[in-house]
Design an enzyme around this catalytic site. Structure first.
Site, PDB file in Angstrom:
ATOM      1  N   ASP A   9     -34.434   1.047  14.666  1.00 13.74           N
ATOM      2  CA  ASP A   9     -34.287  -0.248  13.990  1.00 13.74           C
ATOM      3  C   ASP A   9     -32.819  -0.637  14.028  1.00 13.74           C
ATOM      4  O   ASP A   9     -32.040  -0.318  13.127  1.00 13.74           O
ATOM      5  CB  ASP A   9     -34.812  -0.167  12.560  1.00 13.74           C
ATOM      6  CG  ASP A   9     -35.016  -1.559  11.976  1.00 13.74           C
ATOM      7  OD1 ASP A   9     -34.794  -2.553  12.694  1.00 13.74           O
ATOM      8  OD2 ASP A   9     -35.416  -1.656  10.796  1.00 13.74           O
ATOM      9  N   ALA A  10     -32.451  -1.302  15.116  1.00 14.93           N
ATOM     10  CA  ALA A  10     -31.033  -1.493  15.443  1.00 14.93           C
ATOM     11  C   ALA A  10     -30.642  -2.958  15.536  1.00 14.93           C
ATOM     12  O   ALA A  10     -29.462  -3.288  15.501  1.00 14.93           O
ATOM     13  CB  ALA A  10     -30.723  -0.803  16.768  1.00 14.93           C
ATOM     14  N   LYS A  11     -31.636  -3.855  15.676  1.00 16.66           N
ATOM     15  CA  LYS A  11     -31.378  -5.301  15.746  1.00 16.66           C
ATOM     16  C   LYS A  11     -30.279  -5.627  16.762  1.00 16.66           C
ATOM     17  O   LYS A  11     -29.374  -6.410  16.469  1.00 16.66           O
ATOM     18  CB  LYS A  11     -31.002  -5.852  14.360  1.00 16.66           C
ATOM     19  CG  LYS A  11     -31.908  -5.407  13.198  1.00 16.66           C
ATOM     20  CD  LYS A  11     -33.184  -6.168  13.096  1.00 16.66           C
ATOM     21  CE  LYS A  11     -33.933  -6.051  11.772  1.00 16.66           C
ATOM     22  NZ  LYS A  11     -34.104  -4.744  11.176  1.00 16.66           N
ATOM     23  N   ARG A  12     -30.343  -5.030  17.947  1.00 17.03           N
ATOM     24  CA  ARG A  12     -29.339  -5.292  18.958  1.00 17.03           C
ATOM     25  C   ARG A  12     -29.673  -6.562  19.742  1.00 17.03           C
ATOM     26  O   ARG A  12     -30.716  -7.181  19.531  1.00 17.03           O
ATOM     27  CB  ARG A  12     -29.210  -4.098  19.915  1.00 17.03           C
ATOM     28  CG  ARG A  12     -28.789  -2.792  19.232  1.00 17.03           C
ATOM     29  CD  ARG A  12     -27.385  -2.876  18.640  1.00 17.03           C
ATOM     30  NE  ARG A  12     -26.857  -1.561  18.284  1.00 17.03           N
ATOM     31  CZ  ARG A  12     -26.852  -1.038  17.061  1.00 17.03           C
ATOM     32  NH1 ARG A  12     -27.338  -1.698  16.043  1.00 17.03           N
ATOM     33  NH2 ARG A  12     -26.330   0.160  16.846  1.00 17.03           N
TER      34      ARG A  12
END
Lengths: 272, 272
Positions: A91-94
């Site tokens: 869950d990194a929202k890159r």
């Protein structure tokens, strides 16, 4: 992991539970702090006690990044410890221009071996596509999130009267398939999930908002489930911080088991 | 760093150059590979030779993240090596729900000591605000990027006939000031910068697209500069990979000096 394998696991475990590993040094039981790697030790016990009920684990990368290089080592060890048949979500929202997104993809899909990563859509196709080029890896694209700020831009009407999140859902389906693209869809409103489901009938949704963030599991299943389940419902704090004592693993397992039992019934009722 | 100090440095150096540290093991001169930390060794020499001409350094975080924990160590060492009077930008494109953005802020502003971080706006106010709560630290918010995918969502007309990037510019000015909020604005179209400047007359823009990504520096200055310069123009590959030989540092310095000379003239002409 491919879609059929994920669905097989869901059926085998009668669960669509994702356990969020938002592991925070200031919240884990204090007796762990004497361990060489308290974060990994905590995650290990959480995994031991919840693996029978969970089909996915989702480390929130910020929690590890905030601890510097040591945090990345804890993350890497945690990922290696998760049983191979369980889906893993970074869950990194890159999301960045093409050559940069490609490096983020390498970080999470090669340097580490996550099955999927959450990605922000603002920069469009070339920021998302590099993640979709890896076999059996997934993008989980932000569509409609559950936070207050989701109202700032995601629900704005765009040309043709479509809210922005609908544009994201529609346009991104030109980039990937329901075999390598999922969506983050906030859980707090059942009818809203029904609306989102119309625009992406076959894709999996990662629903982050059950538990501490609120949202009814029954509503999510009723309005969001499809014939291959199509849902991964996350719970973080409600499970991993169920107890702050030495029994935290056992208590986490109990909470996960409660959710799994509820999910088994919902799969029977709505997975059609 | 506060806005006045940044502008003072711009005037002192007659430069608004940001050097992008997109440092890639496969592109740095091969003689460095025998060093214990080739990435840091490369950055060190780039900094030594460009620090007189640059007012900002911008490591692209993906390049470091793709190397695992060791990459974060190289990043940390690089950051510590940058002279304290030069503005530092973590080009990380982060952004998540409030408690998670807060951890990203801690990672880049406390665990490391960056002056600023690039942030994606899709999740709205509570994903951006936690970064704005740190004194003398900055958010650089994606507004209009220079990549092809910027056309997918950023220029969509929203209600009231405003393109999405304008909504981002207007709404975010309720969250922060021109003293802690900048914008990423793509450089490829001079008139477009003039349009964006109308919606944010006093804010700094980080312009990523001069050099390998194209874009005319003269156009950017003519249409984008304001009375406190208001521009940080980035060049990465054109500077840091000017030579693949042992003279890479010297050549990088020469390229940076060329840009600085051009910038000195543009500041004279347009910084009013």
């Amino acid at each position: 992991m491919d879609k059929q394998t994920l669905f097989d696991n869901i059926q085998k475990k009668s669960s669509f539970l994702c356990v969020g590993l938002d592991t925070d040094l200031s919240k884990i039981p204090s007796h762990l702090l004497k361990e060489a790697d308290p974060i990994f030790e905590f995650n290990k016990q959480i995994i031991d006690h919840t693996a029978d009920y969970a089909v996915a684990y989702k480390p929130n990368i910020a929690f590890y990044e905030a601890m510097g290089p040591k945090g990345w080592e804890s993350l890497q060890k945690t990922l290696e410890y998760i049983p191979k048949d369980i889906f893993t979500i970074a869950d990194a929202k890159r999301g960045d221009i093409g050559n940069t997104s490609k490096l983020y993809a390498k970080a999470f899909f090669e340097q580490m071996d996550f099955d999927s990563i959450t990605v922000a859509p603002y920069m469009g196709k070339d920021s998302v596509s590099p993640f979709l080029e890896f076999a059996d890896k997934w993008v989980i694209l932000l569509a409609l999130t559950s936070n207050e700020g989701s109202k700032d831009f995601q629900i704005l009407d765009t040309n043709a009267g479509k809210p922005l999140f609908q544009q994201v859902l529609e346009k991104s389906q030109e980039w990937g398939t329901d075999g390598n693209l999922m969506y983050v869809v906030g859980a707090t409103r059942g009818e809203k999930i029904a609306e989102v489901r119309k625009f992406a009938p076959h894709h999996f949704f990662l629903v982050p908002g059950v538990g501490a963030q609120g949202g009814s599991l029954e509503e999510v299943a009723k309005y969001g489930m499809n014939s291959t389940c199509g849902l991964l419902v996350n719970s973080s704090r409600g499970i991993i911080y169920a107890s702050a004592e030495k029994d935290f693993g056992v208590k986490a397992g109990e909470e996960a088991f409660k959710l799994q039992k509820e999910m088994a019934k919902l799969l029977e009722d709505y997975c059609k």
